[in-house]
Motif scaffolding. Sequence first.
Motif, PDB file in Angstrom:
ATOM      1  N   LEU A  23       0.835  -1.203   0.000  1.00 28.22           N
ATOM      2  CA  LEU A  23       0.000   0.000   0.000  1.00 28.22           C
ATOM      3  C   LEU A  23       0.868   1.251   0.000  1.00 28.22           C
ATOM      4  CD1 LEU A  23      -3.007   0.700   0.100  1.00 28.22           C
ATOM      5  CD2 LEU A  23      -2.716   1.140   2.519  1.00 28.22           C
ATOM      6  N   MET A  25       3.850   1.476  -1.225  1.00 32.95           N
ATOM      7  CA  MET A  25       4.477   1.582  -2.546  1.00 32.95           C
ATOM      8  C   MET A  25       3.510   2.159  -3.569  1.00 32.95           C
ATOM      9  SD  MET A  25       7.532   0.869  -2.682  1.00 32.95           S
ATOM     10  CE  MET A  25       8.189   1.097  -1.059  1.00 32.95           C
ATOM     11  N   MET A  26       2.201   1.939  -3.348  1.00 36.51           N
ATOM     12  CA  MET A  26       1.215   2.432  -4.313  1.00 36.51           C
ATOM     13  C   MET A  26       1.262   3.953  -4.407  1.00 36.51           C
ATOM     14  SD  MET A  26      -2.686   1.274  -4.503  1.00 36.51           S
ATOM     15  CE  MET A  26      -3.742   2.635  -4.777  1.00 36.51           C
ATOM     16  N   THR A  28       4.007   5.816  -3.949  1.00 35.32           N
ATOM     17  CA  THR A  28       5.298   6.372  -4.354  1.00 35.32           C
ATOM     18  C   THR A  28       5.292   6.568  -5.865  1.00 35.32           C
ATOM     19  OG1 THR A  28       6.182   4.154  -4.575  1.00 35.32           O
ATOM     20  CG2 THR A  28       6.590   5.259  -2.495  1.00 35.32           C
TER      21      THR A  28
ATOM     22  N   HIS B  48       0.904   0.201  -9.872  1.00 31.00           N
ATOM     23  CA  HIS B  48       1.444   1.202  -8.947  1.00 31.00           C
ATOM     24  C   HIS B  48       2.003   0.560  -7.694  1.00 31.00           C
ATOM     25  CE1 HIS B  48       0.758   5.040 -10.859  1.00 31.00           C
ATOM     26  NE2 HIS B  48      -0.289   4.479 -11.435  1.00 31.00           N
ATOM     27  N   MET B  49       1.425  -0.581  -7.279  1.00 34.15           N
ATOM     28  CA  MET B  49       1.993  -1.259  -6.116  1.00 34.15           C
ATOM     29  C   MET B  49       3.367  -1.827  -6.443  1.00 34.15           C
ATOM     30  SD  MET B  49      -1.178  -3.117  -4.313  1.00 34.15           S
ATOM     31  CE  MET B  49      -2.271  -2.176  -3.270  1.00 34.15           C
ATOM     32  N   TRP B 304      -5.160  -5.849  -3.881  1.00 32.26           N
ATOM     33  CA  TRP B 304      -4.128  -5.600  -2.884  1.00 32.26           C
ATOM     34  C   TRP B 304      -3.486  -6.920  -2.464  1.00 32.26           C
ATOM     35  CZ3 TRP B 304      -5.647  -2.914   2.363  1.00 32.26           C
ATOM     36  CH2 TRP B 304      -4.493  -2.505   3.019  1.00 32.26           C
TER      37      TRP B 304
END
Lengths: 181, 343
Positions: A23, A25-26, A28, B48-49, B304
């Motif tokens: 989460l 990293m999401m 960044t 993005h993760m 996730w």
Amino acid sequence: MTIKDIAKKVFLIEIFKGMALTLRMMFTHAVTRQYPEERREPFPGFRGLHALVRNPDGKARCVGCGLCAAICPSQCINIYTSESKDHKKVVDRYEIEVLRCVYCAFCVEACPFGAVVLTPHFEYSDYSRDALYMDKEKLLSNWDKFMTGKRAEEYFERFWRPKLEDFTTPENQPVFRGKEG
Amino acid sequence: MIETVFFTGSSNWMLNIVFIIIKIAVVIGVTMLHVMYATYFERKVIGHMQVRLGPMRVGPHGVLQPLADMLKLFFKEDIIPANADKPVFKIAPIIPVFATLSSLAVIPFFEGFVIANINIGLLYIFAMSSLSAYGVVMAGWASNSKYSFLGGLRSSAQVISYEVAMGLSLVGVMILSGSLNLSEIVNAQQGYWYGMFLIPQFVAYFVFLVAMFAETNRTPFDLPEAESELVAGYFVEYSGMRFALYYAAEYIGMIIMSSIAVICFWGGWTLPPMLTDAIPALKAVPGIVWFLGKVYFHIFLYYWVRATVPRYRYDKLMALGWKVLIPLALANIVVTSIVKYVI
């Protein structure tokens, strides 16, 4: 197993740690570089398309000794020479089949005159094999196109220094250098 | 007047049928849009993760990517292997889509909006979600390929071990609400000040979440389609639209399972009475907003977890199902029944 370990297992601590990491990293910045729009200069010493060095007088520096063709692991260099009327060696054809090249730059290292270089240019894909079979004229024009200017000279001087110019052990190499004086 | 007829039905059966058809069209249309954009957001979120961007090329930030994918899949060649069992091969992809889409009929999206308000809604959902596993098993059998066959086998084994835990995990909710009707389950949660069965039934919720991942074949339990082991699992031999049907079924299944989690544990379209009493303005917000918000959270949870947890080993998966989840769910039922009896 201690109570701590059991608690770790029951409450899935490790999984939640991992979830927290993903989460985080999401949010960044992505490291992706969107290539055709965002270009980057190749690093110094990048081994791209081949070129034959053109001397200031406009002629190719190559003397046709054939060392590059001899050392080439993929054997993609073809050199044809003949004798001129004043008994000098003339390079008739110098051809590199770029599609077979593995970009090891052994040819550049082998050349005693620094007559062949690998330019930093790498965007030369084509639809035909002919376009990627480089003859002498094409290789010389590659030099004109991609190795002009001061930066290119520095590049050449720094990375593809011909062995002819200095055959000594580098100064910083700890070796026996004979008796002083 | 037309509004009450729309939601509750009238004595004129012709009108009822027309309204039901309209409702079906709306629900299927909206769900399909959600499926399309679920694929897009999955790629974006996981991208993005993993500190990359995901689709960026088709349209601004790749928002038209699902349309491009759909077009591509639509015009792809439909290949049927020569040794495949052709009728079964053709029927197999339709079963999961049919089963998951018909599950949508009993889900109450907001107050009064259900296509079929039946009293055994939860049971019906279980029936339909186990039916969709047949599509997987049949695809594995009919493709006549080792990889698909292994995928189908794994899927059937997974269904056996997880359907049980999933059913048992919802028994606690059934005990507390005293009904299998999904609308009534939501209304029953309004009777408590916390307004969600999530709080008394947190063990059941955990079991349900794990079973939910297994049920929809998502990571960490995506063994039937384990890419690194079985190429693509049960749908190796499928291409074009038939492949797209499996894909759609998977995402509709995710939406259904998220909806069930929301309805049974998160109070569906309602907010906890505690919260609405404190801020009366929240009552003016239409229930679909809360419902969709909670569903989106669960779908995000799917992504996730997929971006975080590696795939389970096969025997570990079975062990988890039989040795951990089912005893947990059974214990939860016992405790819930005792507490319910005492209070």
